[in-house]
Design a protein around this motif. Structure first.
Motif, PDB file in Angstrom:
ATOM      1  N   TYR A 128       1.610   3.149  -3.318  1.00 38.10           N
ATOM      2  CA  TYR A 128       0.549   3.837  -4.066  1.00 38.10           C
ATOM      3  C   TYR A 128       0.320   5.250  -3.540  1.00 38.10           C
ATOM      4  O   TYR A 128      -0.607   5.923  -3.969  1.00 38.10           O
ATOM      5  N   GLU A 170     -10.407   8.273  -1.647  1.00 44.43           N
ATOM      6  CA  GLU A 170      -9.535   8.566  -2.789  1.00 44.43           C
ATOM      7  C   GLU A 170      -8.322   7.623  -2.819  1.00 44.43           C
ATOM      8  O   GLU A 170      -7.864   7.247  -3.894  1.00 44.43           O
ATOM      9  N   ASP A 171      -7.830   7.230  -1.665  1.00 43.31           N
ATOM     10  CA  ASP A 171      -6.714   6.282  -1.617  1.00 43.31           C
ATOM     11  C   ASP A 171      -7.145   4.904  -2.111  1.00 43.31           C
ATOM     12  O   ASP A 171      -6.414   4.241  -2.849  1.00 43.31           O
ATOM     13  N   ARG A 224      -4.380   6.861   6.359  1.00 42.95           N
ATOM     14  CA  ARG A 224      -3.906   5.599   6.938  1.00 42.95           C
ATOM     15  C   ARG A 224      -4.479   4.408   6.167  1.00 42.95           C
ATOM     16  O   ARG A 224      -5.485   4.534   5.480  1.00 42.95           O
ATOM     17  N   TRP A 225      -3.829   3.270   6.321  1.00 38.66           N
ATOM     18  CA  TRP A 225      -4.239   2.042   5.633  1.00 38.66           C
ATOM     19  C   TRP A 225      -3.888   0.844   6.498  1.00 38.66           C
ATOM     20  O   TRP A 225      -3.061   0.949   7.405  1.00 38.66           O
ATOM     21  N   PHE A 234      -8.599   1.413   3.609  1.00 33.55           N
ATOM     22  CA  PHE A 234      -8.075   2.778   3.568  1.00 33.55           C
ATOM     23  C   PHE A 234      -8.983   3.708   4.355  1.00 33.55           C
ATOM     24  O   PHE A 234     -10.202   3.582   4.323  1.00 33.55           O
ATOM     25  N   PRO A 260      -0.666   6.642  -0.478  1.00 37.20           N
ATOM     26  CA  PRO A 260      -1.891   7.045   0.217  1.00 37.20           C
ATOM     27  C   PRO A 260      -1.666   8.294   1.071  1.00 37.20           C
ATOM     28  O   PRO A 260      -0.608   8.467   1.667  1.00 37.20           O
ATOM     29  N   LYS A 261      -2.667   9.146   1.105  1.00 38.99           N
ATOM     30  CA  LYS A 261      -2.601  10.360   1.919  1.00 38.99           C
ATOM     31  C   LYS A 261      -3.059  10.066   3.352  1.00 38.99           C
ATOM     32  O   LYS A 261      -2.660  10.742   4.273  1.00 38.99           O
ATOM     33  N   ARG A 278      -7.486   5.117  -5.924  1.00 29.90           N
ATOM     34  CA  ARG A 278      -6.158   5.146  -6.550  1.00 29.90           C
ATOM     35  C   ARG A 278      -5.559   3.740  -6.563  1.00 29.90           C
ATOM     36  O   ARG A 278      -5.004   3.290  -7.567  1.00 29.90           O
ATOM     37  N   PHE A 279      -5.705   3.028  -5.456  1.00 28.25           N
ATOM     38  CA  PHE A 279      -5.186   1.668  -5.377  1.00 28.25           C
ATOM     39  C   PHE A 279      -5.874   0.780  -6.413  1.00 28.25           C
ATOM     40  O   PHE A 279      -5.217   0.039  -7.150  1.00 28.25           O
ATOM     41  N   PRO A 281       0.784  -1.236   0.000  1.00 27.95           N
ATOM     42  CA  PRO A 281       0.000   0.000   0.000  1.00 27.95           C
ATOM     43  C   PRO A 281       0.820   1.292   0.000  1.00 27.95           C
ATOM     44  O   PRO A 281       0.454   2.234  -0.710  1.00 27.95           O
TER      45      PRO A 281
END
Length: 85
Positions: free
Chosen positions: A44, A73-74, A49-50, A69, A46-47, A77-78, A41
């Motif tokens: 990619y 948006e994350d 947490r994941w 996520f 991410p802005k 995107r993924f 993750p």
């Protein structure tokens, strides 16, 4: 040796990745139906947490991985960028 913790939800039986910084299932979930694919993750960008889990989908018994996520948006995107290699 500590036993691996298992989280059971309505849809999945989850086994947390040791790379997770926290033990939480975020709202935006992406199921990857490839249990042995490399899922990274952070790559990619991410802005938010994941978290990453080995997953057993209860409805059909399919094994794979679940990435959750904090931000929608994350997750989008993924989904757009993830390719099994």
């Amino acid at each position: 040796m500590e036993a691996m913790s298992v989280i059971t939800t309505e849809h999945y039986k989850l086994y947390p990745s040791p790379r997770n910084r926290e033990r939480r299932i975020f709202e935006h979930e992406v199921f990857v139906p490839h249990p042995y694919a490399l899922v990274d993750p952070p790559s990619y960008g991410p802005k938010g947490r994941w978290t990453l889990f080995a997953a057993h989908r209860l409805v059909d018994g399919k094994n794979g991985q679940l990435v959750t996520f904090e931000l929608e948006e994350d997750a989008e995107r993924f989904k757009e960028r993830f390719v099994v290699e």
